[in-house]
Design a protein around this motif. Sequence first.
Motif, PDB file in Angstrom:
ATOM      1  N   ASN A 126       0.812  -1.223   0.000  1.00  0.00           N
ATOM      2  CA  ASN A 126       0.000   0.000   0.000  1.00  0.00           C
ATOM      3  C   ASN A 126       0.848   1.276   0.000  1.00  0.00           C
ATOM      4  OD1 ASN A 126      -2.476  -1.479   0.132  1.00  0.00           O
ATOM      5  ND2 ASN A 126      -2.089  -1.815   2.314  1.00  0.00           N
ATOM      6  N   SER A 174       1.946   4.775  -0.908  1.00  0.00           N
ATOM      7  CA  SER A 174       1.385   6.013  -1.455  1.00  0.00           C
ATOM      8  C   SER A 174       2.387   7.138  -1.224  1.00  0.00           C
ATOM      9  CB  SER A 174       0.048   6.362  -0.777  1.00  0.00           C
ATOM     10  OG  SER A 174      -0.930   5.379  -1.048  1.00  0.00           O
ATOM     11  N   ARG A 200       2.637  11.372  -1.581  1.00  0.00           N
ATOM     12  CA  ARG A 200       1.955  12.634  -1.823  1.00  0.00           C
ATOM     13  C   ARG A 200       2.951  13.789  -1.854  1.00  0.00           C
ATOM     14  NH1 ARG A 200      -1.582  15.124   2.934  1.00  0.00           N
ATOM     15  NH2 ARG A 200       0.543  15.243   3.721  1.00  0.00           N
ATOM     16  N   TRP A 236      -0.730  13.102  -5.869  1.00  0.00           N
ATOM     17  CA  TRP A 236      -0.366  11.756  -5.436  1.00  0.00           C
ATOM     18  C   TRP A 236       0.392  11.070  -6.571  1.00  0.00           C
ATOM     19  CZ3 TRP A 236      -1.009   9.869  -0.547  1.00  0.00           C
ATOM     20  CH2 TRP A 236      -1.810  10.630   0.314  1.00  0.00           C
ATOM     21  N   LEU A 293       1.981   8.215  -6.190  1.00  0.00           N
ATOM     22  CA  LEU A 293       1.685   6.792  -6.030  1.00  0.00           C
ATOM     23  C   LEU A 293       0.468   6.645  -5.130  1.00  0.00           C
ATOM     24  CD1 LEU A 293       5.285   5.443  -5.293  1.00  0.00           C
ATOM     25  CD2 LEU A 293       4.078   5.253  -7.469  1.00  0.00           C
ATOM     26  N   ARG A 294      -0.376   5.669  -5.450  1.00  0.00           N
ATOM     27  CA  ARG A 294      -1.565   5.414  -4.629  1.00  0.00           C
ATOM     28  C   ARG A 294      -1.713   3.911  -4.383  1.00  0.00           C
ATOM     29  NH1 ARG A 294      -5.492   9.358  -3.860  1.00  0.00           N
ATOM     30  NH2 ARG A 294      -5.264  11.287  -5.057  1.00  0.00           N
ATOM     31  N   GLU A 295      -1.467   3.520  -3.140  1.00  0.00           N
ATOM     32  CA  GLU A 295      -1.700   2.151  -2.676  1.00  0.00           C
ATOM     33  C   GLU A 295      -1.116   1.100  -3.628  1.00  0.00           C
ATOM     34  OE1 GLU A 295      -5.855   1.730  -1.887  1.00  0.00           O
ATOM     35  OE2 GLU A 295      -5.805   3.111  -0.185  1.00  0.00           O
ATOM     36  N   THR A 354       4.573   8.478   1.874  1.00  0.00           N
ATOM     37  CA  THR A 354       3.616   9.150   2.750  1.00  0.00           C
ATOM     38  C   THR A 354       2.915   8.124   3.639  1.00  0.00           C
ATOM     39  OG1 THR A 354       3.276  10.824   1.045  1.00  0.00           O
ATOM     40  CG2 THR A 354       1.634  10.713   2.810  1.00  0.00           C
ATOM     41  N   GLY A 375      -0.007   6.517 -11.015  1.00  0.00           N
ATOM     42  CA  GLY A 375       0.353   6.172  -9.649  1.00  0.00           C
ATOM     43  C   GLY A 375      -0.243   4.900  -9.104  1.00  0.00           C
ATOM     44  N   THR A 376      -0.993   4.152  -9.905  1.00  0.00           N
ATOM     45  CA  THR A 376      -1.582   2.901  -9.439  1.00  0.00           C
ATOM     46  C   THR A 376      -1.163   1.749 -10.356  1.00  0.00           C
ATOM     47  OG1 THR A 376      -3.608   3.175 -10.736  1.00  0.00           O
ATOM     48  CG2 THR A 376      -3.594   4.106  -8.510  1.00  0.00           C
TER      49      THR A 376
END
Length: 240
Positions: A6, A8, A10, A39, A41-43, A78, A221-222
């Motif tokens: 996960n 992430s 920011r 963001w 990267l996200r998760e 983050t 980012g995903t």
Amino acid sequence: MIQAENISMRYLMSYDRVKSIKEYLVQLVKGKIKYEEFWALREVSFTIQQGEVVGLIGHNGAGKSTLLKVISGILKPTCGTVKVNGNVVPMLELGSGFDYDLTGRENIFLNGAILGYSEKYLKEKYDEIVAFSELGKFIDIPIRNYSSGMMMRLAFSIATVVDPEILIVDEILSVGDAAFQEKSKHRMLELMGGGTTVLFVSHSLEQIREMCSRVVWLDHGTVKMDGDPQKVCDAYESGM
């Protein structure tokens, strides 16, 4: 070897043209400094096993380089965690860790020390590094006089002089002349054959298909797709 859970990342972006710390503090107190969240990267989650060669693909700004920096320990996410089991040799930015006022010879020992190599070991490997870099007499001139191709050859030679447990590469194989690109590719294949875990970014899908055992496609980012190189690259091409 690598476990990301996960992840992430920011960034806070400000469009105010503040020219000094004093001006920044004044604007901050007045509440005039405005930030916009971005963001990168996200998760993002994945696991990489020992000996896997994993390619990262995606459009510019998809988060590829940010992810490599997080895994290398250069950036702290983050939120989320990264567990790395083994020594990491990152090749992310051309010339990072070099002192431009020092010669190529001096930078071998400087950059080698940053990567964790002992002076004794670097002395033993010095001739091999210089020979692979093909710099010849230029090894004794300040690297501020080097071309980008010469810089890349020196950086690549230092980073791959041993068999690192984890090698992280960002577009480094696309720099330099065609002959050295081919030579670098063969060296990478040697490392891969020796059990080195490799994570690298390339905009060359042909290179990704040829060298990778697995591909992760990042989109804004995903993780959009993760799996067989041929299938992921084909899906990426059809979606471009």
